[in-house]
Motif scaffolding. Structure first.
Motif, PDB file in Angstrom:
ATOM      1  N   UNK A 160      65.659  29.452 -10.930  1.00 38.34           N
ATOM      2  CA  UNK A 160      66.548  28.129 -11.151  1.00 38.34           C
ATOM      3  C   UNK A 160      65.513  26.934 -11.324  1.00 38.34           C
ATOM      4  N   UNK A 161      65.426  25.853 -12.105  1.00 32.10           N
ATOM      5  CA  UNK A 161      63.701  25.243 -12.428  1.00 32.10           C
ATOM      6  C   UNK A 161      63.339  24.278 -11.162  1.00 32.10           C
ATOM      7  N   UNK A 162      62.306  24.263 -10.942  1.00 31.83           N
ATOM      8  CA  UNK A 162      61.540  23.968  -9.991  1.00 31.83           C
ATOM      9  C   UNK A 162      61.671  22.333  -9.515  1.00 31.83           C
ATOM     10  N   UNK A 163      62.184  21.435  -8.769  1.00 34.25           N
ATOM     11  CA  UNK A 163      62.268  20.223  -8.337  1.00 34.25           C
ATOM     12  C   UNK A 163      61.250  19.790  -7.618  1.00 34.25           C
ATOM     13  N   UNK A 222      75.395  22.737 -13.558  1.00 36.74           N
ATOM     14  CA  UNK A 222      75.022  24.244 -14.102  1.00 36.74           C
ATOM     15  C   UNK A 222      73.372  23.955 -14.083  1.00 36.74           C
ATOM     16  N   UNK A 223      72.391  24.976 -14.072  1.00 35.06           N
ATOM     17  CA  UNK A 223      71.392  25.063 -13.899  1.00 35.06           C
ATOM     18  C   UNK A 223      69.996  24.601 -14.813  1.00 35.06           C
ATOM     19  N   UNK A 224      70.746  24.043 -16.017  1.00 32.55           N
ATOM     20  CA  UNK A 224      70.009  23.470 -17.583  1.00 32.55           C
ATOM     21  C   UNK A 224      70.132  22.345 -16.697  1.00 32.55           C
ATOM     22  N   UNK A 225      71.554  21.562 -16.092  1.00 32.55           N
ATOM     23  CA  UNK A 225      71.231  20.560 -16.185  1.00 32.55           C
ATOM     24  C   UNK A 225      70.851  19.912 -15.511  1.00 32.55           C
ATOM     25  N   UNK A 226      69.821  20.700 -13.507  1.00 31.85           N
ATOM     26  CA  UNK A 226      70.216  20.250 -12.520  1.00 31.85           C
ATOM     27  C   UNK A 226      68.879  19.074 -12.885  1.00 31.85           C
ATOM     28  N   UNK A 274      59.899  18.836  -2.298  1.00 29.99           N
ATOM     29  CA  UNK A 274      60.775  20.234  -2.537  1.00 29.99           C
ATOM     30  C   UNK A 274      60.426  21.317  -2.795  1.00 29.99           C
ATOM     31  N   UNK A 275      58.653  21.394  -3.145  1.00 32.77           N
ATOM     32  CA  UNK A 275      57.922  22.783  -2.246  1.00 32.77           C
ATOM     33  C   UNK A 275      58.312  22.960  -1.101  1.00 32.77           C
TER      34      UNK A 275
END
Length: 167
Positions: free
Chosen positions: A101-104, A36-40, A111-112
């Protein structure tokens, strides 16, 4: 063959994140997980910073669009452990109206650009990204060209009429 097998990798991830992901499969030997997006970000951080796994190379971030599914947009991460010579794929599916989704980019500087490209073509919004704007398409473009929202052919084209082809 790598120093670590997919089974060992899966065991190591399972020990840390028990039921916070599902195994999609191993197509062509590539272990594929869905979360999930919370865990990625937690899983990506673990894979990168674990002293044994060392997934320090972010190969790619991209997306897919399945308009017939409930969660239409999928964000895909490909990671490579150069030390262990093993790869892993992580997927996160998002509902159409909520493609955040949160950024990596806090984990990998590379990742940018990958996130900017994914935003540009699929409309995925990476929360916390330092400069999320179009990178390959024109700035005033309102559509996201890799989504399957448009017909393949323009119905107004006159050169595609059947009578031009003897039908």
């Amino acid at each position: 063959m790598g120093k670590i097998t997919n089974e060992e990798l899966l065991t190591k991830i399972s020990d840390k994140f028990q039921d916070q992901f599902t195994v999609v499969g191993e197509p062509f030997g590539l272990l594929t997980l869905e979360t999930s997006r919370e865990q990625i970000i937690d899983i990506l951080s673990f894979l990168k910073n674990d002293p044994i796994l060392q997934f320090i190379f972010l190969t790619d971030i991209t997306a897919i669009h399945y308009p017939e599914q409930e969660k239409q947009t999928g964000v895909i991460y490909h990671l490579h452990s150069l030390v262990n010579n093993v790869r892993i794929r992580l997927k996160v599916f998002l509902a159409d109206g909520d493609v955040h989704i949160p950024t990596a980019s806090n984990l990998w500087n590379g990742a940018n650009w990958m996130e900017r490209e994914t935003y540009d073509f699929f409309g995925v919004i990476f929360d916390g990204h330092p400069d999320l704007r179009r990178i390959l398409n024109v700035d005033d473009m309102t559509a996201f060209p890799m989504r399957k929202e448009f017909p393949l052919e323009d119905p107004n084209r006159v050169d595609k009429k059947d009578y031009f082809f003897g039908r």
